[in-house]
Design an enzyme around this catalytic site. Structure first.
Site, PDB file in Angstrom:
ATOM      1  N   ASP A  10      10.264   4.567 -10.295  1.00  0.00           N
ATOM      2  CA  ASP A  10       9.816   5.104 -11.577  1.00  0.00           C
ATOM      3  C   ASP A  10      10.524   6.392 -11.953  1.00  0.00           C
ATOM      4  O   ASP A  10      10.625   6.730 -13.135  1.00  0.00           O
ATOM      5  CB  ASP A  10       8.302   5.348 -11.550  1.00  0.00           C
ATOM      6  CG  ASP A  10       7.515   4.067 -11.740  1.00  0.00           C
ATOM      7  OD1 ASP A  10       8.113   2.981 -11.569  1.00  0.00           O
ATOM      8  OD2 ASP A  10       6.310   4.136 -12.043  1.00  0.00           O
TER       9      ASP A  10
ATOM     10  N   SER B 190       0.809  -1.214   0.000  1.00  0.00           N
ATOM     11  CA  SER B 190       0.000   0.000   0.000  1.00  0.00           C
ATOM     12  C   SER B 190       0.843   1.266   0.000  1.00  0.00           C
ATOM     13  O   SER B 190       1.577   1.524  -0.946  1.00  0.00           O
ATOM     14  CB  SER B 190      -0.961  -0.040   1.200  1.00  0.00           C
ATOM     15  OG  SER B 190      -1.947   0.947   1.111  1.00  0.00           O
TER      16      SER B 190
ATOM     17  N   LYS C 163      -0.759  -4.032  -3.359  1.00  0.00           N
ATOM     18  CA  LYS C 163      -2.020  -3.375  -3.000  1.00  0.00           C
ATOM     19  C   LYS C 163      -2.014  -1.968  -3.578  1.00  0.00           C
ATOM     20  O   LYS C 163      -1.300  -1.099  -3.097  1.00  0.00           O
ATOM     21  CB  LYS C 163      -2.216  -3.323  -1.486  1.00  0.00           C
ATOM     22  CG  LYS C 163      -3.513  -2.609  -1.077  1.00  0.00           C
ATOM     23  CD  LYS C 163      -3.650  -2.511   0.432  1.00  0.00           C
ATOM     24  CE  LYS C 163      -4.953  -1.825   0.834  1.00  0.00           C
ATOM     25  NZ  LYS C 163      -5.006  -0.393   0.428  1.00  0.00           N
TER      26      LYS C 163
END
Length: 563
Positions: free
Chosen positions: A337, A326, A351
Site C-alpha cells: 500500500d 495475519s 485473515k
C-alpha cells in the site's frame, strides 16, 4: 515435498491450529467438576458478551445471563446422570464454549489450561527443554541434531544417539509418539533430567544428568546471500523476538554486501502484531502508516513508521502464498500500500481479525477477536466467513478452480477497490493479491515422487545413511560449504530408491524416476543438510528450485524498477 502438496498441508495446519481442539480428560463420575468449571463459564460468558463492572452485575440483563448459564449447567447435569452411555461433563462444557465461539468468527478460540503453555511457545520464542531435534525411528528416540550451547550439547550428547530412558523410565519399544517425547523432555527451566543413551555402534548405555535450559525457537528460518547484492530472509512466524532476529539477519547480510533484499513470508501463519509492525517499520520512512485497527469496543488505533530502519532505502521483494496469514499480511499489505515493495507469489490467506489473549480464573485462555486491522489504504483483507460459508474449504476451492495455477482476474470483480499513493489499484475482502503472480511449480512431478514425498523414506534413509557414513561429512563446516560442494550422486540416489522399495514398500517406476531425478536429488540433499546443520539448511538447498525466488531476483535486478 513438492510445493503443491506442501501448500495444501501447511494450509490445513494453519486453519486447524486457529481452531485448536480441546484436550478432554475422562470424568470420574462425580459432580466435583461443577465447582471448578462454573467460574470458568461465568467468566467466559461475561468476557464474550459484556464489558460491565461489578456495579451492573445485578441488572435484569445480567440476571438473565446468569439464568442461561445455570440452564446450561442443569442440562449437562441431567445428561450426565441420565444419558444412556457415560459422558464426560467437562468435555460437554468445553464443546459448548467452542460452539459459542464458532458462532462469532473462525479465529476466536478457547484454550484449556493444559494446552496454554504449548500454544504460547511458538509466540514466546522459547521453551524449557534439553535442546535436541529428534525423530522416532523403529520405535526408538533418535537424536538428529544437538543445538549448540544447549544443555544436551554441554552434557555431551551427539547426533545419532539413541535415548532409551528418561528419568529411569524405559521409552524404547513402547510405541512412543512425539507428544510423549515432549511430555518427558520439556519442563521448567533449571529442572533436573536424566537421559539414558546408547551411542551409535555401541550396546552400552551411558547416563547423562543435567538441568533443562531455556531453548530458543527461532522464527527467522534462513538468511542467505543469493547473488553478490541480493539477500533473502525467511520468516516463518512472528514471535516475541522476530524483529530482533530480523534486525540481526539484516546486519549480517549487509556485511556480506547485501543492497537488495527478498523477504520470504510464505507459509508464515502470523503471530504477534507488534513484531510484524516492527519488521514493516524497517522498510518504511518515518511517518508512513503501517496499519490501523478498529472494532465496536476498540477505538481506531493507527501505527506509523519511526525513523529507525535498516532497509528504508533498500529495494525489496516480498514472497507470499495462500498460507501467508495475519501478521505476515500486515507486513506485505503495508509495503504494498505504500508502494514500497513488489509482492510476488499467490493470493494470501485473508485473515484480518485481531485476537486479544485473556487469561481466565483457572489459568486457561480465551483468544477473542476484538477488532479488525486495515492496511494503509483502508482495506480489510479478511475473507468472508459466517453462515453458509465453509471457511476451511476456501483453499480447496482455490485449488479446484485453478487459481494456484494461473492468475484469476475475476476474484476481486466485486471487491472494494483502493488506490495507493502512486496510483496502483489494490483490493480488499479476501487476502492480498500479489503484484506478480507465480503459479505453483509442478515441474518434475510424478506419481513416484508424490509417493516418496508422502512417506518417511527421505527421513529414515538419511538418518541411517549418516549413522554409517557421518565421518564423510565432517569436512563440511557450514551449510553454505555443504551446499556448494556436495552433490547427490547417481549411486546415492539408487541406494535411496532401493531403500524406499525395501523399507517403505514404494516400488521404483523408472520413467517417473528419470523425470523427477533432479527433484529427488534435491530433496535428498536437503534432508541430509537438515541433519548435518540447522533446519534452515533445507531452505538454502532448495533455493535453485524456487521459482518465486528466481522471479524476485529478476525483478530486483531490473535497474529501472523503483522499490
Amino acid at each position: 515435498m513438492s510445493e503443491e502438496y506442501t501448500e495444501i498441508k501447511i494450509e490445513q495446519y494453519i486453519q486447524k491450529s486457529s481452531r485448536r481442539p480441546s484436550n478432554n480428560p475422562g470424568g470420574d463420575g462425580s459432580n466435583k467438576w461443577v465447582i471448578y468449571i462454573m467460574p470458568l463459564i461465568l467468566a467466559g460468558v461475561a468476557i464474550l458478551f459484556y464489558n460491565i463492572g461489578a456495579s451492573k452485575f445485578k441488572s435484569k440483563e445480567a440476571r438473565e445471563r446468569e439464568e442461561q448459564v445455570s440452564r446450561i449447567t442443569e442440562i449437562i447435569q441431567i445428561v450426565e446422570e441420565n444419558y444412556v452411555d457415560s459422558v464426560d461433563a467437562e468435555a460437554l462444557y468445553l464443546s459448548s464454549i467452542n460452539g459459542m465461539l464458532k458462532k462469532l468468527d473462525p479465529h476466536s478460540v478457547y484454550i484449556p489450561l493444559e494446552d496454554v503453555e504449548a500454544s504460547n511457545e511458538q509466540l514466546q520464542g522459547h521453551f524449557g527443554g534439553v535442546g535436541i531435534r529428534f525423530i522416532i525411528l523403529r520405535d526408538t528416540l533418535m537424536v538428529t541434531n544437538v543445538i549448540d550451547g544447549a544443555p544436551a550439547a554441554n552434557a555431551g550428547l551427539k547426533s545419532g544417539d539413541r535415548i532409551v530412558a528418561v528419568d529411569g523410565e524405559d521409552i524404547a519399544g513402547i510405541g512412543l509418539d512425539i507428544e510423549g517425547v515432549h511430555d518427558r523432555l520439556k519442563g521448567e527451566y533449571g529442572s533436573p533430567i536424566r537421559l539414558s543413551v546408547m551411542r551409535s555402534g555401541s550396546n552400552k548405555v551411558k547416563e547423562y544428568d543435567f538441568l533443562r535450559g531455556d531453548i530458543p525457537l527461532y522464527s527467522v528460518d534462513g538468511a542467505y546471500m543469493i547473488t553478490d547484492e541480493i539477500g533473502v530472509i525467511k520468516i516463518t512466524s512472528f514471535s516475541g523476538y522476530t524483529d530482533t532476529e530480523f534486525d540481526k539477519a539484516v546486519t549480517e547480510l549487509k556485511k556480506k554486501g547485501m543492497k537488495k533484499v527478498i523477504l520470504d513470508l510464505r507459509y508464515n501463519g502470523g503471530g504477534y502484531m507488534h513484531t510484524a509492525i516492527n519488521v514493516a517499520d524497517e522498510f518504511l520512512k518515518q511517518g508512513k502508516l503501517i496499519v490501523y485497527t478498529e472494532g465496536v469496543h476498540v477505538e481506531k488505533q493507527e501505527t506509523f513508521a519511526t525513523s529507525f530502519g535498516q532497509c528504508e532505502n533498500m529495494p525489496v521483494a516480498v514472497l507470499v502464498n495462500s498460507s501467508t496469514a495475519s501478521a505476515s499480511e500486515i507486513v506485505s499489505g503495508a509495503l504494498q500500500d505504500n508502494d514500497r515493495a513488489v509482492i510476488i507469489g499467490r493470493r494470501t490467506f485473508g485473515k484480518g481479525l485481531v485476537q486479544r489473549p485473556m487469561e481466565l480464573p483457572d489459568g486457561s485462555e480465551l483468544r477473542l477477536t476484538i477488532s479488525r486491522y486495515y492496511t494503509p489504504t483502508g482495506r480489510s483483507i479478511q475473507k468472508p466467513y459466517g453462515d453458509g460459508i465453509d471457511y476451511e474449504a476456501d483453499f480447496y476451492e482455490r485449488y479446484e478452480n485453478g487459481e494456484l495455477q494461473e492468475m484469476d482476474s475475476t476474484i476481486f470483480e466485486n471487491a472494494p477497490k483502493f488506490t495507493t499513493p502512486k496510483g496502483k489499484t489494490v483490493y480488499g475482502g479476501g487476502g492480498i493479491m500479489p503484484d506478480i503472480f507465480v503459479p505453483i511449480d509442478t515441474s518434475g512431478g510424478s506419481y513416484y515422487l508424490t509417493n516418496i514425498n508422502y512417506s518417511d523414506a527421505y527421513r529414515n534413509f538419511c538418518f541411517d545413511y549418516l549413522d554409517k557414513h557421518r565421518s564423510k561429512f565432517e569436512k563440511y563446516k557450514t551449510d553454505v560449504q555443504f551446499n556448494d560442494q556436495f552433490q547427490v550422486s547417481d549411486e546415492l540416489l539408487e541406494e535411496f530408491i532401493d531403500y524406499a522399495s525395501k523399507h517403505e514398500d514404494i516400488a521404483p517406476i523408472r520413467k517417473d524416476i528419470e523425470y523427477s531425478k533432479a527433484r529427488l536429488k534435491s530433496n535428498l540433499k536437503a534432508e541430509l543438510a537438515t541433519y548435518l546443520f540447522e533446519f534452515s539448511a533445507r531452505y538454502l538447498v532448495n533455493i535453485p528450485f524456487d521459482r518465486e525466488i528466481q522471479v524476485a531476483v529478476e525483478q530486483l535486478e531490473e535497474p529501472e524498477r523503483e522499490l
